[in-house]
Design a protein around this motif. Structure first.
Motif, PDB file in Angstrom:
ATOM      1  N   ASP A 101      -5.077  39.913  14.668  1.00  0.00           N
ATOM      2  CA  ASP A 101      -5.381  39.607  13.210  1.00  0.00           C
ATOM      3  C   ASP A 101      -5.657  40.506  11.981  1.00  0.00           C
ATOM      4  O   ASP A 101      -4.416  40.866  11.172  1.00  0.00           O
ATOM      5  CB  ASP A 101      -5.535  37.851  13.175  1.00  0.00           C
ATOM      6  N   GLN A 102      -6.469  40.814  12.378  1.00  0.00           N
ATOM      7  CA  GLN A 102      -6.906  41.824  11.661  1.00  0.00           C
ATOM      8  C   GLN A 102      -6.243  43.501  11.064  1.00  0.00           C
ATOM      9  O   GLN A 102      -6.128  43.767  10.117  1.00  0.00           O
ATOM     10  CB  GLN A 102      -7.735  42.570  11.531  1.00  0.00           C
ATOM     11  N   LEU A 103      -4.897  43.841  12.268  1.00  0.00           N
ATOM     12  CA  LEU A 103      -3.672  44.631  12.040  1.00  0.00           C
ATOM     13  C   LEU A 103      -3.383  43.775  11.583  1.00  0.00           C
ATOM     14  O   LEU A 103      -2.966  44.469  10.342  1.00  0.00           O
ATOM     15  CB  LEU A 103      -3.910  44.984  13.211  1.00  0.00           C
ATOM     16  N   LEU A 104      -2.730  42.749  11.513  1.00  0.00           N
ATOM     17  CA  LEU A 104      -1.539  42.175  10.174  1.00  0.00           C
ATOM     18  C   LEU A 104      -2.240  42.036   9.335  1.00  0.00           C
ATOM     19  O   LEU A 104      -1.591  42.140   7.950  1.00  0.00           O
ATOM     20  CB  LEU A 104      -0.660  41.174  10.914  1.00  0.00           C
ATOM     21  N   HIS A 105      -3.257  41.923   9.349  1.00  0.00           N
ATOM     22  CA  HIS A 105      -4.109  41.427   7.919  1.00  0.00           C
ATOM     23  C   HIS A 105      -3.860  42.565   6.845  1.00  0.00           C
ATOM     24  O   HIS A 105      -3.354  43.072   5.894  1.00  0.00           O
ATOM     25  CB  HIS A 105      -5.637  40.777   7.747  1.00  0.00           C
ATOM     26  N   LEU A 106      -4.063  43.740   7.879  1.00  0.00           N
ATOM     27  CA  LEU A 106      -4.354  45.324   6.921  1.00  0.00           C
ATOM     28  C   LEU A 106      -2.742  45.652   6.660  1.00  0.00           C
ATOM     29  O   LEU A 106      -2.461  46.340   5.839  1.00  0.00           O
ATOM     30  CB  LEU A 106      -5.106  45.993   8.385  1.00  0.00           C
ATOM     31  N   ALA A 107      -2.215  44.648   7.467  1.00  0.00           N
ATOM     32  CA  ALA A 107      -0.103  45.756   6.983  1.00  0.00           C
ATOM     33  C   ALA A 107      -0.570  44.989   5.555  1.00  0.00           C
ATOM     34  O   ALA A 107       0.849  45.766   5.002  1.00  0.00           O
ATOM     35  CB  ALA A 107       0.216  45.326   8.259  1.00  0.00           C
ATOM     36  N   GLN A 108      -1.078  43.708   5.775  1.00  0.00           N
ATOM     37  CA  GLN A 108      -0.195  42.796   4.367  1.00  0.00           C
ATOM     38  C   GLN A 108      -1.426  43.591   3.147  1.00  0.00           C
ATOM     39  O   GLN A 108      -0.601  43.658   2.228  1.00  0.00           O
ATOM     40  CB  GLN A 108      -1.012  41.341   4.534  1.00  0.00           C
ATOM     41  N   VAL A 109      -2.622  43.959   3.449  1.00  0.00           N
ATOM     42  CA  VAL A 109      -2.607  45.060   2.526  1.00  0.00           C
ATOM     43  C   VAL A 109      -2.301  46.471   2.034  1.00  0.00           C
ATOM     44  O   VAL A 109      -2.010  46.257   0.702  1.00  0.00           O
ATOM     45  CB  VAL A 109      -4.657  45.354   2.878  1.00  0.00           C
ATOM     46  N   LEU A 110      -2.036  47.182   2.958  1.00  0.00           N
ATOM     47  CA  LEU A 110      -0.658  47.703   2.667  1.00  0.00           C
ATOM     48  C   LEU A 110       0.836  48.408   1.983  1.00  0.00           C
ATOM     49  O   LEU A 110       1.061  48.893   1.232  1.00  0.00           O
ATOM     50  CB  LEU A 110      -0.975  48.688   4.152  1.00  0.00           C
ATOM     51  N   LYS A 111       0.759  46.575   2.105  1.00  0.00           N
ATOM     52  CA  LYS A 111       2.633  46.431   1.026  1.00  0.00           C
ATOM     53  C   LYS A 111       1.838  46.187  -0.210  1.00  0.00           C
ATOM     54  O   LYS A 111       2.797  46.260  -0.830  1.00  0.00           O
ATOM     55  CB  LYS A 111       2.144  44.494   1.822  1.00  0.00           C
ATOM     56  N   ASN A 112       0.770  46.697  -0.424  1.00  0.00           N
ATOM     57  CA  ASN A 112       0.586  46.774  -2.223  1.00  0.00           C
ATOM     58  C   ASN A 112       0.392  48.095  -2.679  1.00  0.00           C
ATOM     59  O   ASN A 112       1.203  48.097  -3.855  1.00  0.00           O
ATOM     60  CB  ASN A 112      -1.152  46.278  -2.183  1.00  0.00           C
ATOM     61  N   ARG A 125      -8.991  46.663  20.958  1.00  0.00           N
ATOM     62  CA  ARG A 125      -9.222  45.444  21.252  1.00  0.00           C
ATOM     63  C   ARG A 125      -7.808  44.941  20.964  1.00  0.00           C
ATOM     64  O   ARG A 125      -7.442  43.825  20.988  1.00  0.00           O
ATOM     65  CB  ARG A 125     -10.124  44.445  21.012  1.00  0.00           C
ATOM     66  N   ILE A 126      -6.770  45.799  20.293  1.00  0.00           N
ATOM     67  CA  ILE A 126      -5.622  45.821  19.674  1.00  0.00           C
ATOM     68  C   ILE A 126      -4.456  45.119  20.667  1.00  0.00           C
ATOM     69  O   ILE A 126      -4.732  46.761  21.194  1.00  0.00           O
ATOM     70  CB  ILE A 126      -5.575  46.294  18.402  1.00  0.00           C
ATOM     71  N   THR A 127      -3.756  44.832  20.569  1.00  0.00           N
ATOM     72  CA  THR A 127      -2.755  44.647  22.199  1.00  0.00           C
ATOM     73  C   THR A 127      -1.320  45.514  20.890  1.00  0.00           C
ATOM     74  O   THR A 127      -1.396  45.636  19.264  1.00  0.00           O
ATOM     75  CB  THR A 127      -2.415  43.351  21.926  1.00  0.00           C
ATOM     76  N   ASN A 128      -0.838  45.561  22.527  1.00  0.00           N
ATOM     77  CA  ASN A 128       0.905  46.631  22.690  1.00  0.00           C
ATOM     78  C   ASN A 128       1.476  45.530  21.487  1.00  0.00           C
ATOM     79  O   ASN A 128       2.021  46.041  20.176  1.00  0.00           O
ATOM     80  CB  ASN A 128       0.865  47.372  23.123  1.00  0.00           C
ATOM     81  N   TRP A 129       1.233  44.380  21.447  1.00  0.00           N
ATOM     82  CA  TRP A 129       2.088  43.356  20.642  1.00  0.00           C
ATOM     83  C   TRP A 129       1.755  43.885  19.399  1.00  0.00           C
ATOM     84  O   TRP A 129       3.176  43.982  17.814  1.00  0.00           O
ATOM     85  CB  TRP A 129       2.085  42.158  20.882  1.00  0.00           C
ATOM     86  N   ALA A 130       0.693  43.741  18.741  1.00  0.00           N
ATOM     87  CA  ALA A 130       0.061  43.956  17.194  1.00  0.00           C
ATOM     88  C   ALA A 130       0.702  45.539  16.673  1.00  0.00           C
ATOM     89  O   ALA A 130       0.812  45.087  15.739  1.00  0.00           O
ATOM     90  CB  ALA A 130      -1.123  43.430  17.505  1.00  0.00           C
ATOM     91  N   ARG A 133       4.349  45.220  15.985  1.00  0.00           N
ATOM     92  CA  ARG A 133       4.399  44.504  14.489  1.00  0.00           C
ATOM     93  C   ARG A 133       3.719  45.091  13.526  1.00  0.00           C
ATOM     94  O   ARG A 133       4.350  44.997  12.005  1.00  0.00           O
ATOM     95  CB  ARG A 133       3.547  42.773  14.691  1.00  0.00           C
ATOM     96  N   PHE A 134       2.823  45.810  13.347  1.00  0.00           N
ATOM     97  CA  PHE A 134       2.252  46.745  12.389  1.00  0.00           C
ATOM     98  C   PHE A 134       3.467  47.472  11.658  1.00  0.00           C
ATOM     99  O   PHE A 134       3.434  48.013  10.623  1.00  0.00           O
ATOM    100  CB  PHE A 134       0.547  47.242  12.818  1.00  0.00           C
ATOM    101  N   SER A 135       3.554  48.540  12.691  1.00  0.00           N
ATOM    102  CA  SER A 135       4.212  49.937  12.233  1.00  0.00           C
ATOM    103  C   SER A 135       6.187  48.828  11.300  1.00  0.00           C
ATOM    104  O   SER A 135       6.491  49.416  10.728  1.00  0.00           O
ATOM    105  CB  SER A 135       4.616  50.231  14.367  1.00  0.00           C
TER     106      SER A 135
END
Length: 138
Positions: A101-112, A125-130, A133-135
């Protein structure tokens, strides 16, 4: 079981060890500290004295303990979303706090489109799935 064993078990259940008394849930009490609140205010307010190069390079390990939890990371990412100075972010090795969830939150911040250099490694602890999605979001 013998009477002694029963009494021993009862004592074990009602007596806390030193380790149990000092154990804390990672990152929960830190959110209430004055130092953390001050850090968030400086980050939100785009304080040029925070970090290096006039506030453009932020190494979170200088300001946060490595055992922070996900809630703390989310608060930092929320503050970072309001920051207008940070261009390079080092957010590596927060293994307990950086999750999917935090990695995906970071992706939202990077969109700025303010942060363009990033070190987000060593968060096991970040999954391959995340990561996928991040990339995709980038």
């Amino acid at each position: 079981k013998s009477d002694r064993q029963r009494r021993g078990l009862l004592a074990t259940k009602t007596t806390m060890t030193v380790l149990e008394r000092t154990k804390r849930d990672a990152g929960t009490s830190y959110s209430h500290s004055g130092a953390f609140r001050k850090f968030l205010g400086r980050l939100r307010g785009s304080d040029p004295t925070l970090g290096d190069e006039g506030g453009r390079v932020l190494r979170l390990k200088r300001y946060l303990p490595s055992d922070i939890g996900p809630k703390i990371v989310d608060e930092v990412l929320d503050a970072l979303a309001e920051n207008t100075l940070v261009e390079a972010l080092y957010i590596q090795n927060f293994e307990k706090g950086m999750r999917d969830d935090q990695l995906l939150h970071l992706a939202q911040v990077l969109k700025n489109k303010r942060v363009w250099a990033l070190n987000v490694g060593e968060n096991m602890r970040i999954t391959n799935w995340a990561w996928a999605r991040f990339s995709e979001q980038l």
